[in-house]
Write a protein that holds these residues in place. Sequence first.
Motif, mmCIF file in Angstrom:
data_model
loop_
_atom_site.group_PDB
_atom_site.id
_atom_site.type_symbol
_atom_site.label_atom_id
_atom_site.label_comp_id
_atom_site.label_asym_id
_atom_site.label_seq_id
_atom_site.Cartn_x
_atom_site.Cartn_y
_atom_site.Cartn_z
ATOM 1 N N GLY A 130 0.821 -1.215 0.000
ATOM 2 C CA GLY A 130 0.000 0.000 0.000
ATOM 3 C C GLY A 130 0.852 1.261 0.000
ATOM 4 N N ALA A 131 1.947 1.241 0.752
ATOM 5 C CA ALA A 131 2.846 2.399 0.791
ATOM 6 C C ALA A 131 3.483 2.637 -0.575
ATOM 7 C CB ALA A 131 3.926 2.178 1.850
ATOM 8 N N GLN A 132 3.839 1.559 -1.253
ATOM 9 C CA GLN A 132 4.414 1.704 -2.593
ATOM 10 C C GLN A 132 3.392 2.267 -3.580
ATOM 11 O OE1 GLN A 132 6.834 -1.847 -3.871
ATOM 12 N NE2 GLN A 132 6.318 -2.550 -1.823
ATOM 13 N N VAL A 133 2.149 1.782 -3.470
ATOM 14 C CA VAL A 133 1.077 2.293 -4.337
ATOM 15 C C VAL A 133 0.858 3.783 -4.073
ATOM 16 C CG1 VAL A 133 -1.421 2.204 -4.758
ATOM 17 C CG2 VAL A 133 -0.101 0.081 -4.662
ATOM 18 N N MET A 134 0.806 4.175 -2.785
ATOM 19 C CA MET A 134 0.603 5.581 -2.441
ATOM 20 C C MET A 134 1.737 6.455 -2.972
ATOM 21 S SD MET A 134 -1.097 5.869 1.334
ATOM 22 C CE MET A 134 -0.157 4.581 2.129
ATOM 23 N N ALA A 135 2.963 5.969 -2.843
ATOM 24 C CA ALA A 135 4.116 6.740 -3.318
ATOM 25 C C ALA A 135 4.042 6.953 -4.832
ATOM 26 C CB ALA A 135 5.415 6.025 -2.937
ATOM 27 N N ARG A 138 1.238 9.462 -5.581
ATOM 28 C CA ARG A 138 1.651 10.821 -5.222
ATOM 29 C C ARG A 138 2.600 11.388 -6.280
ATOM 30 N NH1 ARG A 138 4.783 11.828 0.339
ATOM 31 N NH2 ARG A 138 6.335 10.563 -0.736
ATOM 32 N N ALA A 139 3.572 10.597 -6.705
ATOM 33 C CA ALA A 139 4.542 11.057 -7.712
ATOM 34 C C ALA A 139 3.834 11.411 -9.020
ATOM 35 C CB ALA A 139 5.605 9.984 -7.941
ATOM 36 N N TYR A 140 2.879 10.567 -9.407
ATOM 37 C CA TYR A 140 2.135 10.817 -10.654
ATOM 38 C C TYR A 140 1.297 12.088 -10.540
ATOM 39 C CZ TYR A 140 -1.169 10.158 -14.494
ATOM 40 O OH TYR A 140 -1.932 10.348 -15.620
ATOM 41 N N THR A 141 0.608 12.258 -9.402
ATOM 42 C CA THR A 141 -0.230 13.438 -9.191
ATOM 43 C C THR A 141 0.616 14.712 -9.226
ATOM 44 O OG1 THR A 141 -1.717 12.132 -7.812
ATOM 45 C CG2 THR A 141 -1.948 14.506 -7.676
ATOM 46 N N GLU A 142 1.775 14.662 -8.578
ATOM 47 C CA GLU A 142 2.654 15.833 -8.564
ATOM 48 C C GLU A 142 3.174 16.153 -9.965
ATOM 49 O OE1 GLU A 142 5.578 14.818 -5.643
ATOM 50 O OE2 GLU A 142 4.289 15.366 -3.943
ATOM 51 N N LYS A 143 3.352 15.120 -10.773
ATOM 52 C CA LYS A 143 3.861 15.324 -12.131
ATOM 53 C C LYS A 143 2.811 15.957 -13.042
ATOM 54 C CE LYS A 143 6.386 12.912 -15.770
ATOM 55 N NZ LYS A 143 6.990 11.629 -16.190
ATOM 56 N N ILE A 144 1.546 15.499 -12.914
ATOM 57 C CA ILE A 144 0.512 16.011 -13.824
ATOM 58 C C ILE A 144 -0.143 17.297 -13.332
ATOM 59 C CG2 ILE A 144 -0.001 13.722 -14.758
ATOM 60 C CD1 ILE A 144 -2.610 13.779 -13.075
ATOM 61 N N ALA A 145 0.016 17.608 -12.041
ATOM 62 C CA ALA A 145 -0.657 18.779 -11.466
ATOM 63 C C ALA A 145 -0.368 20.070 -12.235
ATOM 64 C CB ALA A 145 -0.311 18.928 -9.992
ATOM 65 N N PRO A 146 0.910 20.421 -12.482
ATOM 66 C CA PRO A 146 1.166 21.683 -13.194
ATOM 67 C C PRO A 146 0.631 21.686 -14.624
ATOM 68 C CG PRO A 146 3.220 20.455 -12.839
ATOM 69 C CD PRO A 146 2.156 19.778 -12.050
ATOM 70 N N ILE A 147 0.588 20.518 -15.251
ATOM 71 C CA ILE A 147 0.050 20.426 -16.617
ATOM 72 C C ILE A 147 -1.449 20.694 -16.602
ATOM 73 C CG2 ILE A 147 -0.244 18.886 -18.608
ATOM 74 C CD1 ILE A 147 2.249 17.344 -17.527
ATOM 75 N N ILE A 148 -2.150 20.055 -15.657
ATOM 76 C CA ILE A 148 -3.600 20.255 -15.533
ATOM 77 C C ILE A 148 -3.903 21.724 -15.223
ATOM 78 C CG2 ILE A 148 -5.634 19.718 -14.112
ATOM 79 C CD1 ILE A 148 -4.441 16.894 -13.789
ATOM 80 N N GLU A 149 -3.128 22.303 -14.305
ATOM 81 C CA GLU A 149 -3.350 23.692 -13.911
ATOM 82 C C GLU A 149 -3.146 24.644 -15.089
ATOM 83 O OE1 GLU A 149 -0.779 24.062 -10.529
ATOM 84 O OE2 GLU A 149 -1.985 22.631 -9.354
ATOM 85 N N GLU A 150 -2.134 24.365 -15.914
ATOM 86 C CA GLU A 150 -1.862 25.211 -17.083
ATOM 87 C C GLU A 150 -2.989 25.090 -18.117
ATOM 88 O OE1 GLU A 150 1.495 25.760 -20.616
ATOM 89 O OE2 GLU A 150 1.886 24.372 -18.961
ATOM 90 N N ILE A 151 -3.435 23.863 -18.378
ATOM 91 C CA ILE A 151 -4.522 23.649 -19.345
ATOM 92 C C ILE A 151 -5.806 24.317 -18.866
ATOM 93 C CG2 ILE A 151 -6.038 21.888 -20.365
ATOM 94 C CD1 ILE A 151 -3.546 20.020 -20.378
ATOM 95 N N TYR A 152 -6.117 24.131 -17.579
ATOM 96 C CA TYR A 152 -7.351 24.716 -17.039
ATOM 97 C C TYR A 152 -7.290 26.247 -17.067
ATOM 98 C CZ TYR A 152 -11.537 25.273 -14.227
ATOM 99 O OH TYR A 152 -12.794 25.614 -13.789
#
Length: 202
Positions: A130-135, A138-152
């Motif tokens: 579960g810890a590996q899945v969460m990590a 989290r890494a994926y969310t942090e990677k796509i966050a700025p892209i989503i924010e820019e598109i929006y």
Amino acid sequence: ATGKNSKATVLDLDFFSQGREQSARLQIENGRRASIINGVKKKTGAALIGKVRAVIFSPEHLLLVKEGPSRRRGFIDGAMCQLRPGYAALLSDYKRTLMQRNALLKEMQKPSQGIADTLEIWDLRLASLGAQVMAERRAYTEKIAPIIEEIYDGIARGKEKIQVLFSPSIQEGETVKEMEESFLAQLTRFRPQDARTGHTSC
């Protein structure tokens, strides 16, 4: 259709991936699935993970906002499985371990000797996976966050802002080890409740 009483559904794909033209056939016949990729028969269609990538948008995607976190986890997991086939194996191990823990919890409701002693073993494995899945999430969310924010920002023309955060239901921690310890503490805390209900609650 193949045979008198046999019906088959077949999907043929020709696609360009990994620098070359490829082909695939997915087939369901009499409830059994089969796949052939580039002329080679595979045990499951999972061999296509990472090869065929497609973006689909439907009204159902609005439920990502309207419904609970399980749908959002499923959306992230689906995207990550396409990008990283190794994550698909990790997620499968996690889900299998969760099912086995739930099965044990149900068995504990019957008068059996020594079954409860093995719960700690499943808790340790579940917390680790579960810890590996969460990590990874989290890494994926942090990677796509700025892209989503820019598109929006382009869509809203600066009138609104969107923020994308990863927010698990346990205290997260900075490292995988800290997440594992938090998850294990939570599993231990809810163990009596889980034993009563026969279901993992966290």
